[in-house]
Design an enzyme around this catalytic site. Sequence first.
Site: not given
Length: 851
Positions: A127, A267-270, A302, A324
């Site tokens: 992303e 922080g993270a990725m979905e 997530e 988001e």
Amino acid sequence: MPGENLTRKEAQERAELIKVASYEVKLDLTTGDKTFGSSTRVKFSANQPGASTFIDAITESVQRVCLNGVELDPAEVSDGVRITLPNLEAENDLLIEAKAIYMNTGEGLHRFVDPVDNEVYLYSQFEVPDSRRMYAVFEQPDLKATFKFVVTAPTEWKVISNQPTESVDQLDQVNSTWTFKPTPVISSYITALIAGPYTEIRSELKSADGREIPLGVFCRASLAEFMDADYVFEKTRQGFEFYEKAFDQPYPFEKYDQLFVPEFNAGAMENAGAVTFTETYVFRSKVTDAIRERRVVTILHELAHMWFGDLVTMKWWNDLWLNESFAEYASTLATAEATEWKGAWTTFTALEKSWAYRQDQLPSTHPIVAEINDLADVQVNFDGITYAKGASVLKQLVAWVGQEKFLAGVAQYFKKHAFGNTELEDLLVELEETSGRELRSWSKLWLETAGVNTLRPEISTDESGRITSFAVTQTAVPEYPTIRPHRMAIGFYNLIDGKLQREHRVELDVDGSRTEVIQLVGLQRPDLVLLNDNDLAYAKIRLDDKSWNTALEHLSSFEDSLARTLIWGAAWDATRDAEASPRDFIKLVLNNIGTESESTTMLTLLRQLITAGNMFVAEEHRAGTLREIGAGLLKLAREAEAGSDAQLQFTKFFAQFATGSDQLDALAAILNGDEQLAGLAIDADLRWELLTGLAVGGRVEKTRLDDELASDNTSNGQRAHAAAVAAIPTAEAKTAAWHQLTETNELSNVLVNAASLGFVRTQDASLLEPFVDKYFDNAVRIWTSNTFKIAEYLMENLYPAVLANDSLANKTREWLDRPEIVEIPALRRILVENLANVERALKAQKRDLEA
């Protein structure tokens, strides 16, 4: 970055021309440490036979392009970013064979070598526009397809993608090939590949539809002893149960793996079924409750994306907020209602909302539904508007229509648009049906305009203290004059037995420049009136004089943590707006933070002390104020409960402020054990923080830092070492750091971030003055010679904001008008925001001189 952009117009034209059916991607990860083999077969249709289009592929080289059996010359059709596809047929079969590049920027397929054991770890991060760095793809969210991955890698590795493994075939004594099941129809940016000798922990859960969903938690082998997988699984199960019930929709994928990966930018990725997290969430040292809670919110954020974003995806990036903001709102709701972190909405107020208010008052603010013309626009819009303001406005909407009706509309939305693409209108249709509310007007005022309103109480009383009139006034800044409707509560608080307790509350709609609140007329005026009680509305609030005096004297006496956090927020807003003295805010914090119970509120306040002390206090008062802050934090650390979260936070931030021989002596004594704070363990990460504080104070030389790295040559150690070395307060150290950061390509993304933040950390701002001209003279070169994330780190972090003077402001204004800056909107936005922060600091400094 030049040539890598994609405009919305191009994406619309391509989506009107083609429809993608499937991808089969074959990757060979055994060909070396710089590049890997990438073969992509795409099947797609075109509604205008004979037309041309392009596919995205950022490559080192392209060996073969075969379209419908016709071999195209790669030298003619590929420019390293796009591949032209001429003379399309109604049904097309495209094969592309290329060499793709491993990245060290956290974009595309990132390659990391663990310094502990020299093992190689890979993970993808796509992303917004970076799946094209791993395989050829029509890189836009509305060209969904199925994806089948076939990956050749060392046999001892774990290889993970979105879907379960179909088969593993051993090729020879060293390598094997993993074949994964095809995905459902999804967007390319949520495809994933993670590979390396990861440690794997397995579990499972039962979905609402009776399926057994395999669960996995993965991390590097050298961190496995610190991976608390059971806790992660517990939060995951709680999240599954909450969301499947709330959304009335079973989990839409076949498995759910959570992978903690090195050198992650976010922080993270979905990624669908294979979520990646920053491995800073694997705690090798003691962390604050704020960080522990943040990890839970991130896990649930997530997971919410599996429905909102992955199952149903925005058509184009102007609706990025739909992804988001919803995930931010839903994860806070789930954290508060399904986990032990019941104060999640207080955390939301302290962290997310303060971020939103800050972002919304910058010149670069934009409507929640932003105008996204190209990829450059979307990359800079991962900001406090897209995440935090959007989530705050959703909370306002839920208060207006009711949570049950809101979730019912969301459930209908998922059912109607599963595995499809949507726009804002599609969601509003469902919410209007379930709520009975007309939402187009609400959307226009809240989602399509920018800026934050300020609410103030106007109260009149008679001689006995009874209220004769009560009104809420609403104002907006001239640049963004929209006056909005707010669903909000007003709380009346009185001091009873030493505690500020709410004795009356009214919930109402506030609209227009002035709203009369007749429900409160005739009541006795309380000790404190709190607008936006329970934090339903998105607005800055002010207190009347009596309430403000009560708050100043009894802030620590609030029984309710959310109410107290709202008061803290109002105090900070008034300070940022130069309505209150920054030194008064600092005194308020130092006098009351010792009794603060909420970890994230405490963390937010301590971060605000850094801004207030280093930028908002006038230069002639600054040195003395910083010493007062350092002394106050040391006293708080010494007096805090043994082993408490507060003790840890005060110690960490004392290291940020320690100045003068006495405070640096105390910091050194805590580090070497001459002074022991009961219950405080000087573990690896805290040790680095204390050591860096000494480096900033000129007490530690590079050789000492190098020795420390030799004893902690880990990813954490390398990051801390880079920051500490860059923070050494000598011209030579600053020059060396500047050269390494801006003139070499030696550092990975996390080391660039750490070192650039360390570079501007100084007790002597004059050390940064020689680099002001260097910053501006090299801005365009830095921007155009790096990937987006690296360029963003450098241009944001290296800006010498701590100088906060007229000279820096004038220099920035001068550069904003230069044609070469104007032509790069994303870079110009960073400079605009930097200037706005300096201008706000100058106003605060002026207010400080008036105090």
